[in-house]
Design an enzyme around this catalytic site. Structure first.
Site, PDB file in Angstrom:
ATOM      1  N   SER A  13       0.846  -1.215   0.000  1.00 61.75           N
ATOM      2  CA  SER A  13       0.000   0.000   0.000  1.00 61.75           C
ATOM      3  C   SER A  13       0.874   1.256   0.000  1.00 61.75           C
ATOM      4  CB  SER A  13      -0.990  -0.005   1.166  1.00 61.75           C
ATOM      5  OG  SER A  13      -0.337   0.125   2.394  1.00 61.75           O
ATOM      6  N   HIS A 103      10.101   2.426   8.724  1.00 59.80           N
ATOM      7  CA  HIS A 103       9.912   1.422   9.772  1.00 59.80           C
ATOM      8  C   HIS A 103       8.728   1.862  10.644  1.00 59.80           C
ATOM      9  CE1 HIS A 103      11.062  -1.928  12.271  1.00 59.80           C
ATOM     10  NE2 HIS A 103      10.743  -1.165  13.295  1.00 59.80           N
ATOM     11  N   GLU A 173       2.210   6.908   7.524  1.00 60.12           N
ATOM     12  CA  GLU A 173       3.158   6.572   6.447  1.00 60.12           C
ATOM     13  C   GLU A 173       2.731   7.206   5.124  1.00 60.12           C
ATOM     14  OE1 GLU A 173       5.043   2.455   8.148  1.00 60.12           O
ATOM     15  OE2 GLU A 173       3.386   2.238   6.738  1.00 60.12           O
TER      16      GLU A 173
HETATM   17  C1  GAR Z   1       4.644  -0.730   6.618  1.00 53.76           C
HETATM   18  O1  GAR Z   1       3.931  -0.423   7.795  1.00 53.76           O
HETATM   19  C2  GAR Z   1       6.131  -0.529   6.838  1.00 53.76           C
HETATM   20  O2  GAR Z   1       6.427   0.478   7.741  1.00 53.76           O
HETATM   21  C3  GAR Z   1       6.522  -1.878   7.385  1.00 53.76           C
HETATM   22  O3  GAR Z   1       5.789  -2.804   6.644  1.00 53.76           O
HETATM   23  C4  GAR Z   1       4.535  -2.221   6.304  1.00 53.76           C
HETATM   24  C5  GAR Z   1       4.266  -2.494   4.838  1.00 53.76           C
HETATM   25  O4  GAR Z   1       2.955  -2.118   4.499  1.00 53.76           O
HETATM   26  N1  GAR Z   1       7.935  -2.079   7.274  1.00 53.76           N
HETATM   27  C6  GAR Z   1       8.647  -2.776   8.164  1.00 53.76           C
HETATM   28  O5  GAR Z   1       8.148  -3.323   9.108  1.00 53.76           O
HETATM   29  C7  GAR Z   1      10.149  -2.838   7.883  1.00 53.76           C
HETATM   30  N2  GAR Z   1      10.860  -3.414   8.990  1.00 53.76           N
HETATM   31  P1  GAR Z   1       2.519  -2.010   2.981  1.00 53.76           P
HETATM   32  O6  GAR Z   1       3.041  -3.277   2.281  1.00 53.76           O
HETATM   33  O7  GAR Z   1       1.039  -1.964   2.984  1.00 53.76           O
HETATM   34  O8  GAR Z   1       3.156  -0.788   2.418  1.00 53.76           O
END
Ligand code: GAR
Length: 188
Positions: A13, A103, A173
């Site tokens: 996302s 993160h 984010e």
């Molecule tokens: C996000 O919340 C990002 O911050 C996290 O994975 C999620 C991905 O969401 N990243 C970590 O945990 C890295 N250590 P998305 O696939 O929906 O963008």
């Protein structure tokens, strides 16, 4: 115009949000999405948005094949948006201050190997934290230890679950990640 590649392992996302943001930019454009998982939903999102995709394994990351395909595609910046693996030193050295990770916690808290997605939120809740947040940082050779570009905070309420906290964190984010990337592209 700078070319951005996004590395993502899962849902994507953030990747989608970043692709859409830079569609209207004169500074940069997302020209490649890479994943270490052939069935990651991020690949479908990228295809729907007509961004080329690649899937790679551990070997091609280590032996330099990924790096050479990035160089061939004239990629200037790498964005890690929910990417699980540590990048090899050779790749980090080839892109100094040009690799950015997000993160879902206030680093240095709840970072490091294995701290990913809902595992982070679960740990935050189990430890009774009253706030959490996001950290956007440059990537160096250690997990979650590069220079911090931005942190943003959110309250953790007693009724929060890992899923409800994940939703709040994702909103933060979406709000901040594209702009921090844009800034870094401009100052670099
Ligand atoms: C996000 O919340 C990002 O911050 C996290 O994975 C999620 C991905 O969401 N990243 C970590 O945990 C890295 N250590 P998305 O696939 O929906 O963008």
């Amino acid at each position: 115009m700078k070319n951005i590649a996004i590395f993502a392992s899962g849902n994507g996302s953030n990747a989608e949000n970043i692709i859409k943001f830079f569609r209207g930019s004169e500074t940069a454009c997302v020209t490649l999405v890479l994943s270490n998982k052939a069935n990651a939903y991020v690949l479908q999102r990228a295809k729907a948005l007509e961004v080329p995709t690649r899937v790679f394994g551990r070997e091609s990351l280590k032996d330099g094949l990924v790096l050479s395909s990035l160089q061939e595609a004239q990629i200037d910046f790498i964005i890690l948006a929910g990417f699980l693996w540590l990048l090899p030193a050779s790749l980090i050295r080839a892109y100094p201050d040009q690799i950015i990770n997000i993160h879902p916690s206030l680093l240095p808290k709840y970072g490091g190997k294995g701290m990913y997605g809902n595992k982070v939120h679960q740990a935050v809740i189990e430890n009774g934290e009253t706030e959490s947040g996001i950290t956007i940082h440059l990537v160096n050779e250690e997990y979650d230890k590069g220079k911090i570009l931005l942190q943003a905070r959110v309250d953790v309420n007693p009724e929060d679950t890992p899923d409800s906290l994940a939703m709040k964190i994702h909103q933060l984010e979406y709000q901040h990640f594209p702009e921090v990337i844009q800034k870094q592209v401009v100052v670099h």
